[in-house]
Design a protein around this motif. Structure first.
Motif, PDB file in Angstrom:
ATOM      1  N   THR A 142       0.671  -0.926   0.140  1.00 30.06           N
ATOM      2  CA  THR A 142      -0.007   0.028  -0.077  1.00 30.06           C
ATOM      3  C   THR A 142       0.989   1.092  -0.008  1.00 30.06           C
ATOM      4  OG1 THR A 142      -0.237   0.021   2.456  1.00 30.06           O
ATOM      5  CG2 THR A 142      -2.104  -1.191   1.253  1.00 30.06           C
ATOM      6  N   ILE A 143       0.442   2.320  -0.596  1.00 27.96           N
ATOM      7  CA  ILE A 143       1.087   3.455  -0.767  1.00 27.96           C
ATOM      8  C   ILE A 143       0.124   4.711  -0.526  1.00 27.96           C
ATOM      9  CG2 ILE A 143       2.372   5.179  -2.232  1.00 27.96           C
ATOM     10  CD1 ILE A 143       3.137   2.752  -3.856  1.00 27.96           C
ATOM     11  N   GLY A 144       0.595   5.802   0.571  1.00 32.68           N
ATOM     12  CA  GLY A 144      -0.081   6.790   0.797  1.00 32.68           C
ATOM     13  C   GLY A 144       0.597   7.934   0.148  1.00 32.68           C
ATOM     14  N   VAL A 145      -0.182   9.006  -0.236  1.00 28.43           N
ATOM     15  CA  VAL A 145       0.172  10.291  -0.691  1.00 28.43           C
ATOM     16  C   VAL A 145      -0.481  11.464  -0.037  1.00 28.43           C
ATOM     17  CG1 VAL A 145       0.614  11.705  -2.674  1.00 28.43           C
ATOM     18  CG2 VAL A 145       0.764   9.079  -2.987  1.00 28.43           C
ATOM     19  N   CYS A 146       0.169  12.100   0.941  1.00 27.42           N
ATOM     20  CA  CYS A 146      -0.133  13.154   1.712  1.00 27.42           C
ATOM     21  C   CYS A 146       0.213  14.633   0.736  1.00 27.42           C
ATOM     22  CB  CYS A 146       0.573  13.201   2.812  1.00 27.42           C
ATOM     23  SG  CYS A 146      -0.083  14.616   3.960  1.00 27.42           S
ATOM     24  N   GLY A 147      -0.867  14.993   0.086  1.00 31.75           N
ATOM     25  CA  GLY A 147      -0.714  16.271  -0.709  1.00 31.75           C
ATOM     26  C   GLY A 147      -1.082  15.847  -2.149  1.00 31.75           C
ATOM     27  N   THR A 148      -1.715  16.380  -2.895  1.00 34.44           N
ATOM     28  CA  THR A 148      -2.090  15.846  -4.232  1.00 34.44           C
ATOM     29  C   THR A 148      -2.094  17.323  -5.031  1.00 34.44           C
ATOM     30  OG1 THR A 148      -4.414  16.519  -3.627  1.00 34.44           O
ATOM     31  CG2 THR A 148      -3.820  14.299  -3.412  1.00 34.44           C
ATOM     32  N   GLY A 149      -0.983  18.088  -4.951  1.00 33.80           N
ATOM     33  CA  GLY A 149      -0.608  18.999  -5.803  1.00 33.80           C
ATOM     34  C   GLY A 149       0.063  18.345  -7.098  1.00 33.80           C
ATOM     35  N   ASN A 150       0.822  19.278  -7.626  1.00 34.07           N
ATOM     36  CA  ASN A 150       1.506  18.994  -9.250  1.00 34.07           C
ATOM     37  C   ASN A 150       2.253  17.600  -8.988  1.00 34.07           C
ATOM     38  OD1 ASN A 150       0.429  21.053 -10.494  1.00 34.07           O
ATOM     39  ND2 ASN A 150       2.305  22.227 -10.595  1.00 34.07           N
ATOM     40  N   MET A 151       3.332  17.404  -7.736  1.00 36.85           N
ATOM     41  CA  MET A 151       3.973  16.434  -7.679  1.00 36.85           C
ATOM     42  C   MET A 151       3.184  15.084  -7.199  1.00 36.85           C
ATOM     43  SD  MET A 151       6.801  16.822  -9.023  1.00 36.85           S
ATOM     44  CE  MET A 151       7.065  15.050  -8.821  1.00 36.85           C
ATOM     45  N   GLY A 152       2.380  15.173  -6.328  1.00 34.37           N
ATOM     46  CA  GLY A 152       1.311  14.174  -5.654  1.00 34.37           C
ATOM     47  C   GLY A 152       0.583  13.577  -6.661  1.00 34.37           C
ATOM     48  N   ARG A 153      -0.036  14.343  -7.486  1.00 33.15           N
ATOM     49  CA  ARG A 153      -0.740  14.139  -8.858  1.00 33.15           C
ATOM     50  C   ARG A 153       0.282  13.203  -9.762  1.00 33.15           C
ATOM     51  NH1 ARG A 153      -5.391  15.872 -10.462  1.00 33.15           N
ATOM     52  NH2 ARG A 153      -4.809  15.878 -12.521  1.00 33.15           N
ATOM     53  N   ALA A 154       1.315  13.794 -10.059  1.00 36.37           N
ATOM     54  CA  ALA A 154       2.271  12.993 -11.066  1.00 36.37           C
ATOM     55  C   ALA A 154       2.618  11.762 -10.434  1.00 36.37           C
ATOM     56  CB  ALA A 154       3.444  13.934 -11.167  1.00 36.37           C
ATOM     57  N   ILE A 155       2.870  11.611  -9.231  1.00 37.76           N
ATOM     58  CA  ILE A 155       3.233  10.255  -8.558  1.00 37.76           C
ATOM     59  C   ILE A 155       2.275   9.336  -8.527  1.00 37.76           C
ATOM     60  CG2 ILE A 155       3.790   9.140  -6.250  1.00 37.76           C
ATOM     61  CD1 ILE A 155       5.392  11.752  -5.660  1.00 37.76           C
ATOM     62  N   VAL A 156       0.837   9.714  -8.524  1.00 32.31           N
ATOM     63  CA  VAL A 156      -0.274   8.831  -8.406  1.00 32.31           C
ATOM     64  C   VAL A 156      -0.715   8.465  -9.615  1.00 32.31           C
ATOM     65  CG1 VAL A 156      -2.739   8.372  -7.796  1.00 32.31           C
ATOM     66  CG2 VAL A 156      -1.240   9.611  -6.119  1.00 32.31           C
ATOM     67  N   LYS A 157      -0.725   9.400 -10.643  1.00 33.21           N
ATOM     68  CA  LYS A 157      -0.955   9.075 -12.110  1.00 33.21           C
ATOM     69  C   LYS A 157       0.243   8.267 -12.745  1.00 33.21           C
ATOM     70  CE  LYS A 157      -3.028  12.378 -14.594  1.00 33.21           C
ATOM     71  NZ  LYS A 157      -3.132  13.518 -15.274  1.00 33.21           N
ATOM     72  N   GLY A 158       1.418   8.395 -12.189  1.00 26.93           N
ATOM     73  CA  GLY A 158       2.355   7.498 -12.929  1.00 26.93           C
ATOM     74  C   GLY A 158       2.361   6.279 -12.688  1.00 26.93           C
ATOM     75  N   LEU A 159       2.160   5.854 -11.094  1.00 28.15           N
ATOM     76  CA  LEU A 159       1.978   4.689 -10.507  1.00 28.15           C
ATOM     77  C   LEU A 159       0.863   3.781 -11.150  1.00 28.15           C
ATOM     78  CD1 LEU A 159       2.448   5.417  -6.816  1.00 28.15           C
ATOM     79  CD2 LEU A 159       3.848   3.980  -8.227  1.00 28.15           C
ATOM     80  N   VAL A 160      -0.414   4.503 -11.355  1.00 25.71           N
ATOM     81  CA  VAL A 160      -1.538   3.748 -12.043  1.00 25.71           C
ATOM     82  C   VAL A 160      -1.105   3.480 -13.462  1.00 25.71           C
ATOM     83  CG1 VAL A 160      -3.752   4.302 -12.660  1.00 25.71           C
ATOM     84  CG2 VAL A 160      -3.211   4.801 -10.595  1.00 25.71           C
ATOM     85  N   ALA A 161      -0.691   4.741 -14.140  1.00 28.28           N
ATOM     86  CA  ALA A 161      -0.613   4.316 -15.631  1.00 28.28           C
ATOM     87  C   ALA A 161       0.515   3.118 -15.877  1.00 28.28           C
ATOM     88  CB  ALA A 161       0.025   5.546 -16.537  1.00 28.28           C
ATOM     89  N   ALA A 162       1.732   3.048 -15.017  1.00 29.30           N
ATOM     90  CA  ALA A 162       2.610   1.902 -15.082  1.00 29.30           C
ATOM     91  C   ALA A 162       2.150   0.585 -14.587  1.00 29.30           C
ATOM     92  CB  ALA A 162       3.896   2.454 -14.473  1.00 29.30           C
ATOM     93  N   HIS A 163       0.938   0.564 -14.009  1.00 28.98           N
ATOM     94  CA  HIS A 163       0.405  -0.682 -13.207  1.00 28.98           C
ATOM     95  C   HIS A 163       1.523  -1.013 -12.259  1.00 28.98           C
ATOM     96  CE1 HIS A 163      -2.712  -0.665 -16.278  1.00 28.98           C
ATOM     97  NE2 HIS A 163      -1.946  -0.718 -17.328  1.00 28.98           N
ATOM     98  N   ALA A 164       2.102  -0.312 -11.510  1.00 29.16           N
ATOM     99  CA  ALA A 164       3.142  -0.633 -10.715  1.00 29.16           C
ATOM    100  C   ALA A 164       2.281  -0.952  -9.276  1.00 29.16           C
ATOM    101  CB  ALA A 164       3.937   0.849 -10.179  1.00 29.16           C
ATOM    102  N   ILE A 165       1.206  -0.530  -9.198  1.00 31.95           N
ATOM    103  CA  ILE A 165       0.464  -1.058  -8.094  1.00 31.95           C
ATOM    104  C   ILE A 165      -1.428  -0.973  -8.138  1.00 31.95           C
ATOM    105  CG2 ILE A 165       0.714   0.987  -7.099  1.00 31.95           C
ATOM    106  CD1 ILE A 165       0.618  -0.088  -3.858  1.00 31.95           C
ATOM    107  N   ALA A 166      -1.876  -1.768  -7.577  1.00 27.55           N
ATOM    108  CA  ALA A 166      -3.417  -1.669  -7.882  1.00 27.55           C
ATOM    109  C   ALA A 166      -4.093  -0.206  -7.466  1.00 27.55           C
ATOM    110  CB  ALA A 166      -4.075  -2.897  -7.110  1.00 27.55           C
TER     111      ALA A 166
END
Length: 276
Positions: free
Chosen positions: A4-28
């Protein structure tokens, strides 16, 4: 990869991290938890990616095997205080805040906390980020590899010593701004010669993209590796025909102290990072 991964803060970098992880299928996607003090921002990202919004930073900490603190340096202290008591002992705290050392992070979370400092950059938003990954002594090799995997899912990530973070900030952290200025200047020159503005930006940006890819894929660089083996000449020399147009342009850049100005920009950013 962390379960599991938590992201505290969903600004530019937080969004980039989440979208990157999902697009790469790195984690559900439903194993990624989001928290933002402005809940509507986290909810918008969750709707886009399938991640899960939580109501409090404490809940975020409890849910996260890897907790990414994607908040600005000026609010990091309060954000850490909010998650400190709820962070499991075996979880890894990942800070992407510039200028906040291991010492400061451990002061707010405790000396036994597993901490990784990461310096990413904004091209992560298009899957071409560059990040340094610096673990403290409490982090295992496997956990470090998990953090590298996170940031490699939307670009490249390299393990570095914490002492190099200032240099990383000056180079890849701030570097996109220098490149954007360079692209704009290239386009301005073409516009001066009669090219339409949008076309000029396309030519300039693609040229920079292609040149960067040449460096990465050939392993060659832009300095002289050997004065004897011509196969190791810098990539620049491939473009500079004797007495031609490119070497004339290179001469004008050298006269304008192009290299020195670029070096000074990196150094200035690194020195500013030290003072934060």
């Amino acid at each position: 990869m962390f379960q599991t991964i938590g992201v505290c803060g969903t600004g530019n970098m937080g969004r980039a991290i989440v979208k990157g992880l999902v697009a790469a299928h790195a984690i559900a996607a439903d194993h990624i938890y989001l928290y933002n003090i402005h809940k509507e921002k986290a909810e918008a990202l969750a709707k886009e990616t399938g991640a899960v919004v939580v109501d409090t930073p404490e809940e975020l900490a409890r849910q996260s095997q890897g907790l990414i603190m994607a908040v600005k340096p000026n609010i990091m202290e309060s954000a850490l205080e909010a998650v400190r008591e709820s962070l499991p002992a075996d979880s890894v705290l990942i800070s992407i805040a510039a200028g906040i050392s291991f010492e400061k992070l451990a002061f707010y979370t405790g000396p036994e906390t597993k901490i990784v400092r990461v310096m990413p950059n904004t091209p992560a938003m298009v899957g071409e980020g560059m990040a340094s990954v610096s673990p403290n002594v409490n982090v295992t090799e496997a956990e470090t590899a998990d953090v590298v995997a996170i940031f490699s899912s939307f670009g490249k990530a390299v393990v570095t010593d914490e002492k190099l973070i200032d240099a990383v900030c000056g180079l890849s952290g701030s570097g996109p701004a220098y490149v954007y200025m360079f692209i704009e200047a290239l386009a301005d020159g073409a516009v001066r010669e009669g090219m339409p503005r949008q076309m000029a930006y396309t030519f300039a940006a693609q040229t920079v993209l292609g040149a960067a890819k040449m460096v990465l894929e050939t392993g060659r660089c832009t300095v002289i590796n050997s004065l004897i083996d011509l196969r190791n000449d810098p990539l620049k020399d491939d473009v500079c025909s004797p007495g031609g147009t490119t070497i004339e342009a290179v001469r004008t850049l050298e006269e304008s102290s192009f290299r020195a100005a670029t070096m000074n920009a990196v150094i200035a950013s690194a020195e500013k990072n030290k003072s934060l």
